[in-house]
Structures are given as structure tokens and as C-alpha cells.
Write an enzyme that holds these catalytic residues in place. Structure first.
Site, PDB file in Angstrom:
ATOM      1  N   HIS A 196       0.661  -1.346   0.164  1.00 55.28           N
ATOM      2  CA  HIS A 196       0.057  -0.118   0.251  1.00 55.28           C
ATOM      3  C   HIS A 196       1.268   1.549   0.266  1.00 55.28           C
ATOM      4  CE1 HIS A 196      -3.309   2.816   0.556  1.00 55.28           C
ATOM      5  NE2 HIS A 196      -3.633   1.630   1.456  1.00 55.28           N
ATOM      6  N   HIS A 250      -2.688  -2.503  -9.891  1.00 56.14           N
ATOM      7  CA  HIS A 250      -3.443  -1.092  -8.740  1.00 56.14           C
ATOM      8  C   HIS A 250      -4.837  -2.673  -8.746  1.00 56.14           C
ATOM      9  CE1 HIS A 250      -5.993   1.094  -6.737  1.00 56.14           C
ATOM     10  NE2 HIS A 250      -5.112   1.745  -6.900  1.00 56.14           N
ATOM     11  N   ASP A 285       2.724   5.618  -6.808  1.00 58.79           N
ATOM     12  CA  ASP A 285       4.071   5.224  -5.948  1.00 58.79           C
ATOM     13  C   ASP A 285       4.493   5.344  -6.970  1.00 58.79           C
ATOM     14  OD1 ASP A 285       2.660   5.396  -2.990  1.00 58.79           O
ATOM     15  OD2 ASP A 285       1.661   3.900  -3.351  1.00 58.79           O
TER      16      ASP A 285
HETATM   17  N1  CMC Z   1       5.113  -6.964  -9.801  1.00 61.32           N
HETATM   18  C1  CMC Z   1       4.570  -8.217 -10.887  1.00 61.32           C
HETATM   19  N2  CMC Z   1       3.608  -9.273 -10.674  1.00 61.32           N
HETATM   20  C2  CMC Z   1       2.307  -8.244 -10.830  1.00 61.32           C
HETATM   21  C3  CMC Z   1       2.751  -7.183  -9.850  1.00 61.32           C
HETATM   22  C4  CMC Z   1       3.615  -6.287  -9.128  1.00 61.32           C
HETATM   23  N3  CMC Z   1       3.908  -4.799  -9.080  1.00 61.32           N
HETATM   24  N4  CMC Z   1       1.254  -6.799  -9.125  1.00 61.32           N
HETATM   25  C5  CMC Z   1       0.025  -7.284  -9.474  1.00 61.32           C
HETATM   26  N5  CMC Z   1       1.190  -8.962 -10.136  1.00 61.32           N
HETATM   27  C6  CMC Z   1       0.627  -9.986 -10.826  1.00 61.32           C
HETATM   28  C7  CMC Z   1       0.606 -11.091  -9.399  1.00 61.32           C
HETATM   29  O1  CMC Z   1       1.380 -11.981  -9.776  1.00 61.32           O
HETATM   30  C8  CMC Z   1      -0.688 -12.083 -10.653  1.00 61.32           C
HETATM   31  O2  CMC Z   1      -0.505 -12.283 -11.618  1.00 61.32           O
HETATM   32  P1  CMC Z   1      -0.773 -13.689 -11.367  1.00 61.32           P
HETATM   33  O3  CMC Z   1      -2.155 -13.758 -11.910  1.00 61.32           O
HETATM   34  O4  CMC Z   1      -0.084 -14.853 -12.164  1.00 61.32           O
HETATM   35  O5  CMC Z   1      -0.916 -14.589 -10.189  1.00 61.32           O
HETATM   36  C9  CMC Z   1      -1.309 -10.680 -11.235  1.00 61.32           C
HETATM   37  O6  CMC Z   1      -0.844  -9.235 -11.069  1.00 61.32           O
HETATM   38  C10 CMC Z   1      -2.694 -10.172  -9.929  1.00 61.32           C
HETATM   39  O7  CMC Z   1      -2.147  -9.120  -9.170  1.00 61.32           O
HETATM   40  P2  CMC Z   1      -2.977  -9.229  -7.473  1.00 61.32           P
HETATM   41  O8  CMC Z   1      -2.061  -9.495  -6.257  1.00 61.32           O
HETATM   42  O9  CMC Z   1      -3.997 -10.759  -8.136  1.00 61.32           O
HETATM   43  O10 CMC Z   1      -3.471  -8.135  -7.607  1.00 61.32           O
HETATM   44  P3  CMC Z   1      -4.026  -7.457  -6.356  1.00 61.32           P
HETATM   45  O11 CMC Z   1      -5.303  -6.604  -7.134  1.00 61.32           O
HETATM   46  O12 CMC Z   1      -4.589  -8.445  -5.059  1.00 61.32           O
HETATM   47  O13 CMC Z   1      -2.732  -7.113  -5.655  1.00 61.32           O
HETATM   48  C11 CMC Z   1      -1.534  -4.592  -5.469  1.00 61.32           C
HETATM   49  C12 CMC Z   1      -2.712  -5.055  -5.465  1.00 61.32           C
HETATM   50  C13 CMC Z   1      -1.298  -3.289  -5.565  1.00 61.32           C
HETATM   51  C14 CMC Z   1      -1.067  -5.040  -4.273  1.00 61.32           C
HETATM   52  C15 CMC Z   1      -0.517  -5.003  -6.147  1.00 61.32           C
HETATM   53  O14 CMC Z   1      -0.677  -5.162  -7.810  1.00 61.32           O
HETATM   54  C16 CMC Z   1       1.235  -4.904  -5.610  1.00 61.32           C
HETATM   55  O15 CMC Z   1       1.597  -5.933  -4.758  1.00 61.32           O
HETATM   56  N6  CMC Z   1       1.730  -3.634  -6.207  1.00 61.32           N
HETATM   57  C17 CMC Z   1       3.191  -3.975  -6.182  1.00 61.32           C
HETATM   58  C18 CMC Z   1       2.836  -2.812  -4.473  1.00 61.32           C
HETATM   59  C19 CMC Z   1       2.593  -1.115  -4.836  1.00 61.32           C
HETATM   60  O16 CMC Z   1       2.877  -0.814  -5.951  1.00 61.32           O
HETATM   61  N7  CMC Z   1       1.561  -0.847  -4.316  1.00 61.32           N
HETATM   62  C20 CMC Z   1       1.209   0.809  -4.251  1.00 61.32           C
HETATM   63  C21 CMC Z   1      -0.475   0.150  -4.977  1.00 61.32           C
HETATM   64  S1  CMC Z   1      -1.433   1.852  -5.509  1.00 61.32           S
HETATM   65  C22 CMC Z   1      -1.445   3.211  -4.108  1.00 61.32           C
HETATM   66  C23 CMC Z   1      -1.254   3.127  -2.648  1.00 61.32           C
HETATM   67  O17 CMC Z   1      -3.049   1.973  -3.159  1.00 61.32           O
HETATM   68  O18 CMC Z   1      -1.229   2.566  -1.930  1.00 61.32           O
END
Ligand code: CMC
Length: 459
Positions: free
Chosen positions: A298, A337, A393
Site C-alpha cells: 500500500h 492496482h 507510488d
Molecule cells: N509486479 C509483478 N506482478 C504483479 C504486480 C507487480 N507489481 N502486481 C500484480 N502482479 C501480478 C500478480 O503476481 C498476479 O499474477 P498471477 O495472476 O499470475 O498470479 C496478478 O498480477 C494479479 O495480482 P494480485 O496480487 O492478485 O493483485 P491485487 O489486486 O491483489 O494487488 C497490488 C494489488 C497493488 C497489491 C499489487 O499490484 C502489488 O503488489 N503491487 C506492487 C506494490 C504497489 O505498488 N503498491 C501500491 C499500490 S497503489 C497505492 C496504494 O494503494 O497505496
């Protein structure tokens, strides 16, 4: 599936009194007329019974589901398909990359407003007129001081290298002990007073945490300075009686506060609402939000992006790094996201602001690496097929770093802006008289089994 062991009359009364039923009628945020013909039908194949549920404001009333299927819970870890609120604060359309506070596009607010005006908008629902704005700014400005115990004793209790987010979370929670009347959450005047105090004091606590980590003396707020400039003064003033921040940097910081101010039911806002739903005081609720923000998935992602760029080290390592992400050996921080499946509009605005900041500070050497990383990711099938785009971010850390903030402060800066959003949601939730947050679970553990004395347990 086992039905709850409850008398039928009790179940009926319990079903009638659900959150959705208590939520106010809100106009459809997308501007289309809610159509009563839009509905879904669910059928219990065990009994053949069906129930039609209207789709209203883009959702279906879960209480109706419970009508047909008491004791069968909707399993949704991470709340990916669950709405926990009928809110009129922020409208977020992740498909088209649209973000509006109270209906006003984020791009217009970024261009024409300032953070305190946006905070007023989020809290009160309307933009202030001149008198309202002047009173609001005066109130916030005159509540920036914190109790002397904070300055002299509270911060001193921390280890010399304490992370400022840990200090901020504790500091916000600690504020509740100075304002015991804050518990009277039913009183709108008392509520508003705490809202003002929190928006005013969070930057003071944040700057104090930074000064402590640097071994520098605490700087008192300067009531002559606007919000962002005052924060920079508390951060950076040394020796001189006043501090004048560069207006371009002050404007950029104010813009970042606006862009971070709210984002509907994100992880930290949900945490703040969950704690607030138990009728805890607002300081405890906001501290809960702040704790949730700390995590690298986050708000902690802005710090993680800079650490990631440092770890990649050089331009020629980018392809290898992307390959390692695709092998599942880590994430591309600042990408992806839950809601946005297109470019985060905040990232677009931050990218633009970065150029203004770099005009003053000089180009951040990490920028080229970030741009290259974005280019490589956006043309790679792994990221395209998963709709992974830069989020807020990805570029914010580069601006913060160029402005002289250490990486540990990045999430703290996010928290300053988001405090307004947490409080707007807390206030809205209380005004809607919503129920305590208390989800169900699917129990998948052992059934009943007899206790085994220690001597009879296997090694
Ligand atoms: N890098 C590589 N792969 C990713 C990433 C990433 N940053 N984000 C998602 N994926 C992949 C993930 O591995 C999954 O692949 P598969 O379907 O093959 O298993 C797919 O994309 C869906 O990911 P998810 O984890 O199910 O998605 P989510 O909606 O649960 O998580 C998130 C969203 C923001 C936690 C995630 O995208 C992430 O960890 N991003 C990196 C951290 C980040 O930048 N966070 C800031 C978010 S925006 C500001 C805020 O909210 O604070």
C-alpha cells in the site's frame, strides 16, 4: 451447510437490519438512471428456490442473499468483489482511469485547488466559499501545536533509528489520550474539532519524527505559513528564525497531498473504517489507517520503489530485473492496482509535476531508470496481460527524494494527505449510522476432538 442455530423470527429481524438497508439512497455516480429491470437471480439448487435481486448503484444487496441462503457466506478474501460502503466521497473508475473527489475531476483539483480546500471538500462535501475557506484555514493553522509532553517525552522514548512511520502511527494513537472528549463520537461538534486537530497536527508529528531521526531539535509550527510551507519549515528550518521553502517545491508537495488525499475503500481507509465502526475515537481509527498504509503493498510502496531502483543499480540490469519479476522472484513495486486496469491518473499528474521539481532540484538520476523500467514493463506481455500500469507510488518517491526527503519519510508524506480522506470516511460512516464491521468466515479447521494430555502426544 449448517444453518445458524437461531429462531426464525430472530433471523428475519437480523436480516432486515443489514448495512445495505441502512445506507442512504445515493444518486448513481456514473450519471446513468438506476434501472429496476437490472437484476440478478440466484437459485439454491438444494431447494430449487430462486430470488431476484435488483442491481442498484452498481451493486446487489447482500441482505437479500442472506434471505435465501442464511448461513451460506459469500467467500471473498481481500474483499475483491465486496462493497463495504455506500459512499459519496470519491468516485473511482479503474477501467477508464477516472478519479473524482465529490464529483470534481482530480486533474482540475490538481490544477486549480490546494490541499486545504480539497480537505474541506472531502470532509464537508462541497467546495468552500471564501469565508468558509478562511475559517477552515485559520482553524487548521491554529491547531498545529502538539502538547509539550510529545516534544519532550513521547518522541524521546523511541530508539535513535526508529522508522518515522512507526513513530507517526504511535503518535496519532497517543493523541487520543490528550483529548478524552474525542470518545464522544455522537456529538458533531466534538467530531469536527478532532477532524481539525488531526489534519492540523499530523504534519507536526511527522516533522517531529523526522527531526528526531536526524538528531535535530523540534521546530514549532509557524502560524504565518500555509499548510505545506509550514510542514517544510518544521522539517528543514535550522538556526534561522524563519524558513522560506522554494515556491515550486511547496506547490509540488501541496499537489502530492491533494493526489493522496483520498482513494475510496483502499486498505488503510478500510482499516480506519473498521476500527471506527466499533466506535473507537478518531485518533485510534486514523492510527489504524496509518498502520495499514505502512505496508509495502500500500503506501509503503513509494519507499519500496526507491529501494528497488537502488537494488537494480544500473540501467543495463533492467531487463534481468524484469525477467526475475516474471519468474515470480519479486514484484515491480509501484506497478499494479486492485482497481486501476489502466494508467493511474495520479501517476500521470505526478510525472508532470516531477519535471517542475527537477527544474529546481536538478534531474533525479533515478528518473531515467524509472522511465526505462516503465517502457520495458508496458511493452511486455506479462504486464500487458495482467493490466499492470504504474500507480501513484511509482514516481512520487523520485520527487520526494529530489526534495531532500529520506526514503523513510515517503510513506509519512502519503499519510499527511490521506488523513483528510480517512477522516471524511470516518465522518460519513458515523453519519450513516452504519453497523460494526464484523465479517463471517468459512471454518476449514478440525471438527471437535478430545484433548490429548501432554504425555500422550507424539514427538
Ligand atoms: N509486479 C509483478 N506482478 C504483479 C504486480 C507487480 N507489481 N502486481 C500484480 N502482479 C501480478 C500478480 O503476481 C498476479 O499474477 P498471477 O495472476 O499470475 O498470479 C496478478 O498480477 C494479479 O495480482 P494480485 O496480487 O492478485 O493483485 P491485487 O489486486 O491483489 O494487488 C497490488 C494489488 C497493488 C497489491 C499489487 O499490484 C502489488 O503488489 N503491487 C506492487 C506494490 C504497489 O505498488 N503498491 C501500491 C499500490 S497503489 C497505492 C496504494 O494503494 O497505496
Amino acid at each position: 451447510m449448517v444453518l445458524p442455530d437461531m429462531p426464525k423470527a430472530y433471523i428475519a429481524a437480523w436480516l432486515q437490519n443489514q448495512v445495505f438497508a441502512a445506507a442512504p439512497e445515493i444518486p448513481n455516480a456514473r450519471g446513468t438512471r438506476p434501472d429496476v429491470a437490472d437484476s440478478i437471480t440466484i437459485t439454491d439448487n438444494r431447494s430449487g428456490e430462486s430470488l431476484e435481486i435488483p442491481i442498484e448503484n452498481g451493486g446487489v444487496d447482500a441482505a437479500k442473499w442472506r434471505d435465501l441462503l442464511p448461513g451460506v457466506w459469500f467467500h471473498d478474501p481481500g474483499f475483491a468483489t465486496t462493497s463495504n460502503a455506500a459512499s459519496s466521497i470519491t468516485d473511482l473508475n479503474g477501467i477508464d482511469g477516472i478519479l473524482r473527489y465529490r464529483g470534481y475531476p482530480i486533474e482540475q483539483l490538481a490544477e486549480q485547488s490546494n490541499f486545504l480546500e480539497v480537505a474541506y471538500l472531502l470532509i464537508h462535501g462541497e467546495l468552500p466559499n471564501q469565508d468558509e475557506y478562511d475559517n477552515w484555514a485559520h482553524e487548521i493553522t491554529h491547531h498545529t501545536y502538539v502538547h509539550e509532553n510529545f516534544r519532550k517525552r513521547f518522541n524521546d522514548a523511541f530508539h535513535y533509528n526508529a522508522h518515522p512511520m512507526g513513530m507517526l502511527v504511535s503518535g496519532i494513537a497517543g493523541l487520543s489520550t490528550f483529548y478524552p472528549e474525542a470518545k464522544e463520537i455522537e456529538d458533531p461538534e466534538i467530531r469536527m474539532k478532532q477532524i481539525v486537530r488531526l489534519i492540523a497536527k499530523v504534519p507536526t508529528l511527522a516533522a517531529a519524527a523526522y527531526r528526531y531521526s536526524q538528531g535535530l531539535p523540534f521546530i514549532f509550527p509557524d502560524n504565518n505559513l500555509p499548510y505545506a510551507a509550514n510542514f517544510l519549515s518544521m522539517m528543514y528550518r535550522v538556526a534561522k528564525p524563519s524558513f522560506e521553502a522554494d515556491p515550486v517545491l511547496t506547490k509540488a508537495l501541496d499537489l502530492l497531498f491533494i493526489l493522496h488525499a483520498d482513494h475510496e475503500q483502499n486498505c488503510s481507509t478500510t482499516a480506519a473504517r473498521v476500527v471506527g465502526s466499533s466506535h473507537a475515537d478518531p485518533y485510534s481509527s486514523v492510527a489504524a489507517g496509518c498502520a495499514a498504509l505502512y505496508g509495502p503493498r500500500h503506501g509503503g510502496a513509494n519507499e519500496a520503489v526507491l529501494n528497488m531502483l537502488n537494488d537494480i543499480g544500473s540501467y543495463d540490469q533492467i531487463d534481468d530485473f524484469i525477467e526475475s519479476v516474471k519468474r515470480g522472484e519479486g514484484r515491480l513495486m509501484g506497478f499494479g492496482h486492485r482497481v486501476y486496469k489502466s494508467y493511474d491518473p495520479r501517476a500521470t499528474l505526478i510525472k508532470k509535476a516531477a519535471h517542475d521539481v527537477f527544474e529546481v532540484t536538478g534531474r533525479n538520476p533515478m528518473l531515467d531508470m524509472a522511465l526505462k523500467l516503465e517502457e520495458v514493463a508496458l511493452s511486455d506481455e506479462y504486464f500487458i496481460s495482467r493490466n499492470l500500469y504504474p500507480n501513484v507510488d511509482f514516481y512520487s518517491g523520485l520527487i520526494y527524494q529530489s526534495m531532500g526527503f529520506p526514503t523513510e519519510m515517503f510513506t509519512v508524506l502519503f499519510a499527511i494527505g490521506r488523513t483528510a480522506g480517512w477522516l471524511a470516511h470516518w465522518k460519513e460512516m458515523l453519519e450513516q449510522n452504519s453497523r460494526i464491521a464484523r465479517p463471517r468466515q468459512l471454518y476449514v479447521g478440525e471438527g471437535e476432538r478430545p484433548f490429548v494430555p501432554m504425555a500422550e502426544r507424539s514427538a
